[in-house]
Design an enzyme around this catalytic site. Structure first.
Site, short mmCIF file in Angstrom:
data_model
loop_
_atom_site.label_atom_id
_atom_site.label_comp_id
_atom_site.label_asym_id
_atom_site.label_seq_id
_atom_site.Cartn_x
_atom_site.Cartn_y
_atom_site.Cartn_z
N PRO A 222 0.80 -1.23 0.00
CA PRO A 222 0.00 0.00 0.00
C PRO A 222 0.84 1.29 0.00
CG PRO A 222 -0.75 -1.52 1.70
CD PRO A 222 0.48 -2.11 1.12
N LYS A 223 1.85 1.33 0.83
CA LYS A 223 2.63 2.57 0.95
C LYS A 223 3.43 2.85 -0.32
CE LYS A 223 6.31 5.13 2.14
NZ LYS A 223 7.60 5.24 1.44
N VAL A 224 4.13 1.83 -0.79
CA VAL A 224 4.95 1.98 -2.00
C VAL A 224 4.05 2.29 -3.21
CG1 VAL A 224 6.40 0.70 -3.63
CG2 VAL A 224 6.90 0.62 -1.19
#
Length: 303
Positions: A222-224
DNA sequence: CGTCAGGTTTGTT
DNA sequence: AACAAACCTGAC
């Protein structure tokens, strides 16, 4: 473009540029291949071009380039047609936090980076820190990229193509200090190689679907995915939540522990189409207030 | 020498 | 769907 432009030999000078601070741009964590020179300028490679950027008083000097490349590549790369003062103004209207946050990090601009390089770079960034990310990517480019030129006595290299990385062995990347991310990189390179239209498709669709598509790549969570969507695909409402943003958002808005997904949802509701920019200004505000690891040094903000 | 860092994957409930 | 553990590596 309202900037006054001067053409010199091998050099473009822009006058009256607002919201452009090289340190803010190149050291805010959005890119990993720009190196600071002794004269406080920065040298890097994008779109197979080698460029040096320096701020001199109120001018920005772009060296090792020409008028044509400047218009075709660098205007877009440095997002020069976007009015950051306007974005800051819009965000200021959202709430008190943004009203203050936008007054710091004055010179940051979001680079419009190349998708392929951005995908791999942020896979490398997972559970990693900036100096190590830069070193690993530099090693990989110098070994598996092509030489694009020499600046200030130093050779610079292109970012290796998908087909090059797809054919590497994990140990080739381990040798570049990629750690356990090597297999992710190789697998992602193979995925992109087997589906060449993937990147073009992601370009044209909305943020949520773009992020979903990115998360099918190995090493992309999710973050990347949010970082790639924001920094490479211009999804300006993407809101990457790393540990720093998490801490800052908890401090400024919640005063309690939150899950990344909850924070992301709140950010989109609160900041709307400019959520990604809000995240950038938040960093600078946090730094200004000395809010770091282990909670806030400044207490009672909301009291 | 142990802990931890700009998360993701894999394996369990 | 939600949680825990493992993971390279270098800095402190």
């Amino acid at each position: 473009m309202k900037h006054e432009l001067i053409q010199d030999s091998n050099k473009i000078i822009l006058k009256n540029v607002k919201d452009f601070e090289p340190k803010d741009i190149f050291e805010c964590g959005q890119c990993f291949r720009w190196k600071k020179e002794d004269d406080a300028s920065y040298t890097g490679v994008a779109y197979n071009r080698l460029l040096n950027v320096k701020k001199v008083n109120n001018e920005i000097h772009f060296k090792n380039t020409n008028y044509q490349d400047f218009l075709n590549i660098w205007v877009n790369y440095f997002d020069l047609n976007t009015d950051y003062s306007l974005i800051k103004k819009r965000l200021s209207n959202e709430d008190k936090v943004m009203e203050k946050a936008t007054s710091f990090g004055d010179g940051v601009r979001i680079l419009r980076q190349e998708p392929w390089e951005t995908i791999i770079s942020f896979i490398v960034s997972a559970n990693n820190n900036i100096p190590r990310i830069m070193k690993a990517i530099e090693l990989m480019c110098s070994r598996f990229g092509n030489e694009v030129g020499i600046y200030n006595g130093k050779k610079h290299y292109s970012f290796p193509e998908p087909k090059v990385l797809a054919n590497l062995k994990p140990e080739d990347l381990s040798a570049c200090n990629m750690g356990y991310r090597g297999p992710y990189i190789i697998k992602t390179a193979k995925q992109i190689l087997s589906n060449p239209n993937q990147i073009d498709l992601l370009q044209g669709i909305n943020t949520d679907i773009c992020r979903e598509g990115l998360m099918e790549l190995s090493g992309v969570g999710p973050k990347v995915a949010n970082c790639i969507a924001f920094f490479a695909f211009g999804k300006l409402d993407a809101f990457p939540v790393d540990v720093w943003v998490k801490r800052l958002m908890e401090f400024f808005y919640f005063n309690e522990e939150m899950k990344p997904k909850e924070i992301e949802a709140f950010a989109k509701k609160q900041y709307g189409q400019y959520a990604g920019y809000a995240q950038q200004y938040l960093f600078y505000y946090g730094r200004e207030l000395g809010i770091g690891k282990g909670g806030a040094k400044v207490v009672g903000y909301n009291s």
